[in-house]
Scaffold this motif. Structure first.
Motif, short mmCIF file in Angstrom:
data_model
loop_
_atom_site.label_atom_id
_atom_site.label_comp_id
_atom_site.label_asym_id
_atom_site.label_seq_id
_atom_site.Cartn_x
_atom_site.Cartn_y
_atom_site.Cartn_z
N ALA A 1 0.75 -1.10 -0.02
CA ALA A 1 -0.06 0.09 0.06
C ALA A 1 0.82 1.17 -0.07
O ALA A 1 1.87 1.31 0.72
CB ALA A 1 -0.95 0.01 1.25
N PRO A 2 0.41 2.39 -0.60
CA PRO A 2 -0.66 2.50 -1.40
C PRO A 2 -0.48 2.13 -2.88
O PRO A 2 -1.49 2.32 -3.61
CB PRO A 2 -0.95 4.10 -1.42
N PHE A 3 0.69 1.47 -3.31
CA PHE A 3 0.55 1.23 -4.76
C PHE A 3 -0.39 0.42 -5.38
O PHE A 3 -0.70 0.50 -6.35
CB PHE A 3 2.14 0.78 -4.84
N THR A 4 -0.57 -0.72 -4.62
CA THR A 4 -1.71 -1.91 -5.07
C THR A 4 -3.23 -1.06 -4.92
O THR A 4 -3.82 -1.66 -5.97
CB THR A 4 -1.56 -2.93 -4.37
N ASP A 5 -3.47 -0.33 -4.34
CA ASP A 5 -4.59 0.39 -4.14
C ASP A 5 -4.60 1.25 -5.42
O ASP A 5 -5.67 1.67 -5.98
CB ASP A 5 -4.90 1.10 -3.24
N MET A 6 -3.63 2.05 -5.93
CA MET A 6 -3.63 2.79 -6.85
C MET A 6 -3.72 2.03 -8.25
O MET A 6 -4.59 2.65 -8.98
CB MET A 6 -2.28 3.62 -6.76
N ALA A 7 -2.98 1.16 -8.26
CA ALA A 7 -3.10 0.20 -9.59
C ALA A 7 -4.64 -0.24 -9.63
O ALA A 7 -5.18 -0.28 -10.69
CB ALA A 7 -2.24 -0.85 -9.41
N GLN A 8 -5.24 -0.62 -8.52
CA GLN A 8 -6.74 -1.26 -8.84
C GLN A 8 -7.79 0.03 -9.13
O GLN A 8 -8.56 -0.14 -10.00
CB GLN A 8 -7.11 -1.74 -7.55
N ALA A 9 -7.23 1.15 -8.71
CA ALA A 9 -8.22 2.13 -8.94
C ALA A 9 -7.91 2.44 -10.50
O ALA A 9 -8.91 3.09 -11.24
CB ALA A 9 -7.79 3.44 -8.15
N LEU A 10 -6.67 2.50 -10.95
CA LEU A 10 -6.34 2.64 -12.24
C LEU A 10 -6.99 1.64 -13.21
O LEU A 10 -7.53 2.03 -14.42
CB LEU A 10 -4.96 2.87 -12.56
N GLN A 11 -6.92 0.37 -12.69
CA GLN A 11 -7.59 -0.66 -13.43
C GLN A 11 -9.07 -0.40 -13.77
O GLN A 11 -9.54 -0.46 -14.75
CB GLN A 11 -7.25 -1.89 -12.78
N ALA A 12 -9.61 0.10 -12.97
CA ALA A 12 -11.02 0.31 -12.76
C ALA A 12 -11.37 1.57 -13.80
O ALA A 12 -12.46 1.28 -14.84
CB ALA A 12 -11.82 0.46 -11.50
N SER A 13 -10.71 2.72 -13.41
CA SER A 13 -11.08 3.89 -14.28
C SER A 13 -10.51 3.67 -16.00
O SER A 13 -11.47 4.02 -16.77
CB SER A 13 -10.44 5.06 -13.82
N PHE A 14 -9.60 3.07 -16.17
CA PHE A 14 -9.12 2.87 -17.61
C PHE A 14 -10.01 1.87 -18.17
O PHE A 14 -10.01 1.85 -19.61
CB PHE A 14 -7.49 2.36 -17.72
N ALA A 15 -10.54 0.84 -17.57
CA ALA A 15 -11.50 -0.14 -18.11
C ALA A 15 -12.49 0.53 -18.85
O ALA A 15 -13.05 -0.17 -19.83
CB ALA A 15 -11.83 -1.29 -17.24
#
Length: 529
Positions: free
Chosen positions: A373-387
């Motif tokens: 954290a917080p890098f994995t949380d950031m990655a998941q947020a980017l995954q959701a918004s870019f999708a």
């Protein structure tokens, strides 16, 4: 008054601080700080390269010029009162401050300047590269740093650098001035006093080192003869408390005045009698695309990506207090920063950009991220918004070493990382984000541009070189701001955030300064009721 202050400090330093359970209510006139200090490897300014050691060097030593507690954005006189530049001859001449003494009582002289800077080059330990940028070598440093015999020192450099750049180099940690008489009296086997200085200190700074026990505590005493205002307190005690929960407990009980390593949840749960100060840090966090992957080379993809980051959503939730929105490569709070943030989360606009460019969707991009954290949380947020725009991130978590090794090898696709300057001059980040003169695989460079295989346009490369050499300080900063705007608008590196650091303290503590790097942590102006 001096006798009283000394007696108070002696009493405070006698407190049994070997374990957290032994803390008593903090004594008047002494600031007690709970902090994880186990990162320290060295405290000799010629070797110190860790976060906590940087803080110690700043409070124990001075430099000819330095960023200081009154305003961490201003390069101020230190052990030099004034200086003149000869850009053509590539020299700076410094007038040294009169009446300064080291903690040992020895007078500060030009010989200490010559010896201290030469010592860094001759020892050639980790931070020496900051000074060797100036073309200094063990063979020529004696000609580059010269005692003029009249209370001035002339410093020369070999390279196409402006004096503004050189001044920032001389404000960096390894340029700290040490008491050469004391240091060389403690030389062992030709180490130029290195072993001794890693357990002791020999500076002119606002505090002297009283006790240093690795992974346990550091005790500093006020230098009452300091040439600037303060210190306001008799001393500082840094107690090694690695557990953040213990730090919180000690702060709330009144057993320490400052807790340096609390988590966001602990910060949010602090009780009455405490306060939290937030300080922007120099690290910028970014998402980047490797240009060795053909699918990621279209500038329309880079542009769309800037509208697919939910900047506000992240900083309002899990990044609250840890990061602030910042979209340029030089951090806010330093001369030359470009602080415009033109990009917001706008998936409809991103989709329009992708459609107009004819980019075939969906595409899948492997995204390397540090598994914490917080890098994995950031990655998941980017995954959701870019999708939402048909860009699907496949998250690949790894250790910091694994992720960075892959980045250096240019074998990633997408990368979520951060970057901090080696010293506080905008060139330190410009060369990382806006310069890549040789993009070949065998031309390794420790930059984000080369690691992402981005062949920077030659016009931008030239502007970086021109800014480095520009003699007009204001014009130079304007050039760096222009470079930041160019990288912000069109590059495969999407800069999103600047790190923030939260420090919890007793509500009666005032004057604590925590600048953007560990070199900018100052205790000189701290007071407490």
């Amino acid at each position: 008054m001096k006798t009283l202050r000394s007696a108070l400090l002696a009493s405070a330093l006698a407190l049994p601080l070997a374990a957290p359970a032994a803390f008593a209510e903090t004594p008047p006139g002494v600031l007690v700080v709970a902090q994880n200090i186990d990162d320290i490897v060295a405290i000799d300014p010629a070797q110190a390269y860790e976060f906590t050691s940087g803080e110690l060097v700043t409070n124990l030593y001075d430099r000819l010029v330095q960023y200081d507690a009154e305003d961490t954005t201003v390069l101020a006189p230190g052990l030099a009162t004034e200086w003149t530049a000869d850009e053509e001859a590539k020299t700076l001449t410094f007038t040294l401050r009169d009446g300064v003494t080291f903690h040992s009582g020895n007078d500060f002289t030009a010989a200490d300047v010559v010896g201290s800077l030469s010592r860094v080059i001759e020892l050639n330990l980790t931070p020496a590269f900051i000074l060797t940028q100036l073309g200094w070598t063990p063979e020529n440093v004696g000609e580059m740093v010269v005692d003029n015999g009249d209370g001035t020192v002339t410093i020369a450099w070999d390279g196409d650098f402006s004096s503004a750049f050189v001044l920032n180099v001389l404000a960096a940690r390894p340029a700290s001035i040490v008491d050469m008489e004391t240091v060389m009296a403690n030389e062992v086997d030709g180490d130029m006093g290195n072993a001794w200085l890693n357990a002791n200190a020999a500076g002119t700074g606002p505090f002297s080192l009283q006790t240093y026990r690795p992974n346990e505590l550091v005790r500093l005493a006020a230098n009452e003869d300091y040439f600037k205002e303060g210190p306001m307190l008799d001393g500082i005690i840094l107690q090694h408390v690695p557990e953040s929960a213990t730090q919180q407990l000690l702060l709330e009980q009144g057993d320490v005045d400052i807790a340096r390593n609390l988590t966001p949840d602990q910060i949010a749960g602090l009780g009455e009698g405490t306060k939290v100060e937030t300080y922007p840090q120099a690290a910028v966090h970014f998402l980047s695309f490797n240009q060795k992957n053909e699918e990621l080379t279209d500038p329309a993809l880079w542009e769309a990506a800037r509208y697919l980051v939910d900047y506000q959503g992240m900083t309002d939730s899990f990044l609250a207090g840890q990061m602030e929105i910042h979209q340029a490569f030089w951090p806010n709070g330093f001369p030359g920063s470009y602080d415009e943030t033109p990009f917001t989360y706008d998936p409809e606009r991103a989709q329009q950009i992708l459609d107009e460019a004819g980019i075939e969707l969906p595409i899948t991009v492997e995204l390397d991220v540090i598994n914490a954290a917080p890098f994995t949380d950031m990655a998941q947020a980017l995954q959701a918004s870019f999708a939402e725009a048909g860009i699907n991130f496949e998250i690949l978590p790894g250790t910091g070493a694994q992720v960075i090794t892959k980045y250096r090898e240019r074998t990633h696709e997408g990368m979520l990382l951060y970057w901090g300057p080696d010293f506080m001059d905008p060139h330190s980040n410009a060369k990382a984000f806006a310069y890549n003169s040789d993009n070949s695989d065998d031309a390794y460079a420790a930059t984000t541009t080369w690691r992402n295989a981005w062949a920077v346009p030659e016009e931008m490369n030239q502007e970086v070189r021109d800014a480095l050499a520009e003699s007009d300080p204001e014009a130079r900063l304007e050039m760096y701001m222009d470079l930041q705007q160019q990288v912000q608008e069109e590059s495969p590196i999407v800069i999103m955030f600047q790190a923030s650091y939260q420090v919890a303290m007793d509500e009666d503590v005032e004057g604590y300064v925590n600048g953007a790097t560990s070199d900018f942590v100052f205790y000189r102006l701290v007071t407490k009721e």
